[in-house]
Design an enzyme around this catalytic site. Sequence first.
Site, PDB file in Angstrom:
ATOM      1  N   LYS A  56       0.815  -1.222   0.000  1.00  0.00           N
ATOM      2  CA  LYS A  56       0.000   0.000   0.000  1.00  0.00           C
ATOM      3  C   LYS A  56       0.850   1.274   0.000  1.00  0.00           C
ATOM      4  O   LYS A  56       0.493   2.261  -0.643  1.00  0.00           O
ATOM      5  CB  LYS A  56      -0.956  -0.004   1.191  1.00  0.00           C
ATOM      6  CG  LYS A  56      -2.075  -1.029   1.073  1.00  0.00           C
ATOM      7  CD  LYS A  56      -3.058  -0.909   2.226  1.00  0.00           C
ATOM      8  CE  LYS A  56      -4.190  -1.895   2.083  1.00  0.00           C
ATOM      9  NZ  LYS A  56      -5.208  -1.751   3.151  1.00  0.00           N
ATOM     10  N   ASP A  76     -10.254   2.552   2.314  1.00  0.00           N
ATOM     11  CA  ASP A  76     -10.380   1.826   3.585  1.00  0.00           C
ATOM     12  C   ASP A  76     -11.205   2.605   4.607  1.00  0.00           C
ATOM     13  O   ASP A  76     -12.107   2.058   5.249  1.00  0.00           O
ATOM     14  CB  ASP A  76      -8.998   1.521   4.166  1.00  0.00           C
ATOM     15  CG  ASP A  76      -8.316   0.354   3.478  1.00  0.00           C
ATOM     16  OD1 ASP A  76      -9.027  -0.513   2.926  1.00  0.00           O
ATOM     17  OD2 ASP A  76      -7.074   0.296   3.493  1.00  0.00           O
ATOM     18  N   GLY A 123      -0.140   1.450   9.312  1.00  0.00           N
ATOM     19  CA  GLY A 123      -0.787   1.760   8.051  1.00  0.00           C
ATOM     20  C   GLY A 123      -2.295   1.629   8.084  1.00  0.00           C
ATOM     21  O   GLY A 123      -3.009   2.421   7.456  1.00  0.00           O
ATOM     22  N   ALA A 182       5.451   7.269  20.282  1.00  0.00           N
ATOM     23  CA  ALA A 182       5.886   8.249  19.287  1.00  0.00           C
ATOM     24  C   ALA A 182       5.143   8.082  17.966  1.00  0.00           C
ATOM     25  O   ALA A 182       4.879   9.066  17.257  1.00  0.00           O
ATOM     26  CB  ALA A 182       7.394   8.132  19.063  1.00  0.00           C
TER      27      ALA A 182
END
EC number: 1.1.1.25
Length: 282
Positions: free
Chosen positions: A69, A105, A133, A158
Amino acid sequence: MTAAADLYCVMGNPIAHSRSPWIHARFAQLTGQSLHYERRLVPLDGFAQALQSFAAEGGRGCNITVPFKLEAAQLATTRSERVQLAGAANTLVFDGGSIHADNTDGLGLVADITQGAGVPLAGRDVLLVGAGGAAAGVLGPLLRQHPRRIAVVNRTPARAQALVDSHAALAALQKTELLALDMQAPGADFDVIINATASSLEGGPVPVPASVLRPGSLAYDMMYGPAAQPFLDWATGHGATARDGLGMLVEQAAEAFLLWRGVRPPSAPVLQELRAAIAAGA
């Protein structure tokens, strides 16, 4: 495949498990479209070549799944705003030598939550578990539903903060509070909890405490099948309503079909048929 049928595919590695060919075949039947849709297993180092070959065959569009992706977004000629924000693409449109990248998505997730589950997101408190992702692909469309607050938690704090920072401008525009919280103590009483991690696949426990749930919360796992079951069982065991990501799969496919064909297919009957087929072991 007849000469008149346009060519589409899904590319990934692995890919044998993909339900996309069945879904798009049903969409085509229900909308009277002529197309051929197939799976394509792509070598891990061969994605660019696979796109070139597909284009040379006259391919019109393809869905992209793991692990390509990010690369799909980078190789495209043009990118939608959703792709620019997420940094990843799951849908490519081939047109006259150019490749346009989009990401459906998040649209699929939102449609399945608001329409499939009947849970509005406007004014709600949402917990997004994960900052990889999968989470990046859905955060933008979630924000556009005007929730009151979205909290992002991740094993690596983070990464959660980086995802929040990358969407801060959109959150401000939508007047939604967007923040990164401690995964072990994210607070309580969220209306919607979305699991965008692979915790179940990795055999680990649910990554957030049960205090995030309350009776009536919607706990949504973006995976489906056995991979989603530990999270769903955990949610129902604590009084929440649980839903897997099969509806998201069908809804994101419907959005891709619309991009390719200009026709929105009916998703509800296809989801019903797919659930029945899976339950029957198909």
